[in-house]
Design an enzyme around this catalytic site. Sequence first.
Site, PDB file in Angstrom:
ATOM      1  N   ASN A  77       0.847  -1.182   0.000  1.00 18.71           N
ATOM      2  CA  ASN A  77       0.000   0.000   0.000  1.00 18.71           C
ATOM      3  C   ASN A  77       0.892   1.245   0.000  1.00 18.71           C
ATOM      4  O   ASN A  77       1.799   1.361   0.818  1.00 18.71           O
ATOM      5  CB  ASN A  77      -0.902  -0.041   1.240  1.00 18.71           C
ATOM      6  CG  ASN A  77      -1.919   1.041   1.243  1.00 18.71           C
ATOM      7  OD1 ASN A  77      -1.568   2.212   1.339  1.00 18.71           O
ATOM      8  ND2 ASN A  77      -3.189   0.676   1.161  1.00 18.71           N
ATOM      9  N   HIS A 116      -3.185   0.623  -3.841  1.00 17.92           N
ATOM     10  CA  HIS A 116      -3.375  -0.400  -2.808  1.00 17.92           C
ATOM     11  C   HIS A 116      -2.277  -1.436  -3.010  1.00 17.92           C
ATOM     12  O   HIS A 116      -1.650  -1.491  -4.076  1.00 17.92           O
ATOM     13  CB  HIS A 116      -4.739  -1.051  -2.955  1.00 17.92           C
ATOM     14  CG  HIS A 116      -5.873  -0.148  -2.596  1.00 17.92           C
ATOM     15  ND1 HIS A 116      -7.150  -0.606  -2.411  1.00 17.92           N
ATOM     16  CD2 HIS A 116      -5.935   1.189  -2.385  1.00 17.92           C
ATOM     17  CE1 HIS A 116      -7.948   0.389  -2.104  1.00 17.92           C
ATOM     18  NE2 HIS A 116      -7.227   1.500  -2.083  1.00 17.92           N
ATOM     19  N   GLU A 125      -2.384  -4.566  -3.620  1.00 23.01           N
ATOM     20  CA  GLU A 125      -2.642  -5.461  -4.749  1.00 23.01           C
ATOM     21  C   GLU A 125      -2.391  -4.762  -6.082  1.00 23.01           C
ATOM     22  O   GLU A 125      -1.810  -5.345  -7.004  1.00 23.01           O
ATOM     23  CB  GLU A 125      -4.090  -5.969  -4.694  1.00 23.01           C
ATOM     24  CG  GLU A 125      -4.430  -6.750  -3.451  1.00 23.01           C
ATOM     25  CD  GLU A 125      -4.966  -5.881  -2.306  1.00 23.01           C
ATOM     26  OE1 GLU A 125      -5.592  -6.466  -1.403  1.00 23.01           O
ATOM     27  OE2 GLU A 125      -4.767  -4.649  -2.314  1.00 23.01           O
ATOM     28  N   SER A 136      -8.115  -8.893   2.900  1.00 23.26           N
ATOM     29  CA  SER A 136      -9.152  -9.172   1.904  1.00 23.26           C
ATOM     30  C   SER A 136      -9.220  -8.024   0.889  1.00 23.26           C
ATOM     31  O   SER A 136      -9.281  -6.853   1.279  1.00 23.26           O
ATOM     32  CB  SER A 136     -10.492  -9.324   2.626  1.00 23.26           C
ATOM     33  OG  SER A 136     -11.527  -9.624   1.744  1.00 23.26           O
ATOM     34  N   CYS A 156     -10.277  -5.112  -1.580  1.00 24.79           N
ATOM     35  CA  CYS A 156     -11.398  -4.166  -1.653  1.00 24.79           C
ATOM     36  C   CYS A 156     -12.131  -4.345  -2.988  1.00 24.79           C
ATOM     37  O   CYS A 156     -11.685  -5.105  -3.854  1.00 24.79           O
ATOM     38  CB  CYS A 156     -10.875  -2.742  -1.518  1.00 24.79           C
ATOM     39  SG  CYS A 156     -10.027  -2.154  -3.003  1.00 24.79           S
ATOM     40  N   CYS A 205      -9.701  -3.663  -6.034  1.00 24.10           N
ATOM     41  CA  CYS A 205      -8.716  -4.720  -6.249  1.00 24.10           C
ATOM     42  C   CYS A 205      -9.392  -6.027  -6.662  1.00 24.10           C
ATOM     43  O   CYS A 205      -8.833  -6.798  -7.441  1.00 24.10           O
ATOM     44  CB  CYS A 205      -7.862  -4.892  -4.995  1.00 24.10           C
ATOM     45  SG  CYS A 205      -6.873  -3.409  -4.634  1.00 24.10           S
TER      46      CYS A 205
END
Length: 161
Positions: free
Chosen positions: A45, A56, A58, A83, A85, A88
């Site tokens: 991030n 982010h 990912e 997890s 968002c 992503c």
Amino acid sequence: MDSTPEDHQFMQEAIKEAKKSLEEGGVPIGAVLVKNSHIIGRGHNQLLQKGSVILHGEMNCLESAGRLKGSDYQDCTLYTTLSPCPMCSGMLILYKIPRVVVGESFTLQGPEGFLEENGVKVVNLALPECQEILEDYISKYPEIWDDELERVGYTTDLKYK
């Protein structure tokens, strides 16, 4: 749970990325992209560090992998400490990445059902280490965390609006 020893190995690499973000003054979320048991992308991030609205963990990870052939993504697994968002998750579906391994989803759960409905296998390791890293950050910087959640449409009870 459908996890493998390799999943735990690669999640440790995602955790290293989360810690890197924390060291840089960012939100501690990290990710790695793996193809054929090799890491081909790493990211963390960088919303705060770069004043970004999309970096982010990912997204940063996929960007670091570079432009791959469409078929390459279909042979990958994304490992992420939290997890994914909605943004992503959309990326996973768009690039047809068939599997995501999540470190934890207690702190914040993304649309995992949506991923599964779109053919993405979700494996949640529910690792206390991932949860502790993020919860420690949230306890130290609640105003930053709340601001980031509000910015992307989550309510204070961690529900997506």
